[in-house]
Scaffold this motif. Structure first.
Motif: not given
Length: 365
Positions: A155-164, A189-192
């Protein structure tokens, strides 16, 4: 209408009773096709013993198929902060959590927990895998990070990686090592108790199979080198031999360990308790190690960071797991197993001293 409203209430409470598969999605991109591993007679015998101990629920003795590796681009999905699951049209996407059996076993997908909705624009991905990898290094290194390889390399396009946010320190560190050379990726960051509605989601396949530390060579080399470089592993002429003790663990303890330790000491083995070391120290230790003896447990995950190693793993006779045999297969390490007595209710057992000594005498270390 009532049925839709009913499921709407359940979903607002974080409860999902239905699932779906996207394996045949039109936007699926396969990068590496599946293939089958070959085993010799000794390896097949070990895999048969393992299959029998699980009543053949998992049986690799008849062949081990490495799954194809792919990405699937999904539109308008929800990402659940309490589990990492992806939801499409009100159904949990099986491929986002590994397999159907994990849906059944994990309360994270069916717990009553108010999830606050939040709309997010842009392109996202995630390798969250909870509760399995909440703070478990095996699942982190084999179920989570390998999936990022597929995303980052393709994936070359901008991408956001969701983590805790509440990740363990070693997870934060190794995630940073993996992302370092990929400027298109940013961690968010995603909340629980949050549920994100995202416009576009790039779903990576799981790479490792159940009860397996096997990773394709390009993936395992990528991961090893990222962690070695990140922790600044130092070359050393010192070659160490270690025994990983589970004496302080609640389960899978070797009951005759005190009898075993003098024997191991005669062959130059030092006792290691991974919980007493930083993760950087663990990686450096395993990098220098030429031989490891250990009861089955997450401590053997660090074989991933050994340069070259011989391995002897202990198992209770009634519960023989294949995770690290298959990791050694991927790394071309010499692997042996010793079966102990039948485990008690905590999977504790006794190992046969004569077989351990025979291995020590026969491996030429």
């Amino acid at each position: 209408m009532l049925k839709k409203a009913f499921f709407g209430v359940l979903h607002a409470l974080g409860y999902y009773s239905r699932y779906t598969s996207v394996l045949h999605h039109p936007d699926k991109q396969v990068f590496t096709p599946g293939y089958v591993l070959d085993f010799n007679e000794v390896e097949r015998a070990f895999l048969e013993d393992s299959a029998r101990s699980f009543n053949y629920a998992i049986d690799y003795s008849l062949g081990y198929r490495q799954k194809e590796q792919y990405l699937i681009r999904l539109q308008n999905v929800e990402v659940l902060g309490n589990s990492g699951a992806v939801v499409l049209d009100g159904k949990v996407v099986v491929e986002s959590v590994g397999e159907v059996s994990r849906l059944a076993k994990s309360d994270a997908f069916k717990e009553v927990s108010l999830l606050l909705p939040k709309n997010q624009s842009g392109r996202y991905t995630s390798v969250l895998h909870l509760p399995w990898a909440d703070n478990n290094n095996y699942h982190w290194f084999f179920d989570c990070l390998p999936r990022l390889y597929l995303v980052l390399e393709n994936t070359q396009e901008p991408i956001q990686v969701i983590m805790r946010r509440n990740m363990a320190l070693y997870q934060l560190e190794t995630l940073a090592f993996v992302l370092k050379d990929y400027p298109q990726a940013e961690v968010v960051y995603i909340g629980k108790n949050e549920k994100w509605q995202v416009d576009e989601f790039v779903l990576p396949s799981f790479v490792a199979n159940a009860q397996s530390g096997y990773l394709p060579r390009e993936v395992v080399d990528w991961l090893r080198h990222k962690v070695w470089q990140g922790y600044g592993v130092q070359q050393s002429s010192r070659k160490r031999r270690i025994y990983i003790s589970r004496a302080k663990a609640k389960t899978r303890r070797v009951l005759n360990e005190q009898e075993l330790l003098p024997l191991l000491d005669r062959y130059g083995f030092e006792v290691v308790r991974a919980e007493e070391l930083t993760y950087q120290q663990q990686v450096q230790l395993f990098y220098e190690t030429e031989a490891v003896i250990a009861p089955h447990g997450a401590g053997l995950t660090n074989l991933l960071f050994s340069e070259q190693c011989q391995v002897l793993e202990f198992h209770p006779a009634n519960l023989i797991k294949t995770h690290y045999f298959l990791l050694c297969k991927a790394l071309d390490f010499r692997y042996s197993a010793v079966m102990g007595t039948t485990g008690d209710k905590l999977e504790n057992y006794t190992v046969p001293m004569q077989e351990v000594e025979a291995w020590l005498e026969g491996v030429g270390i």
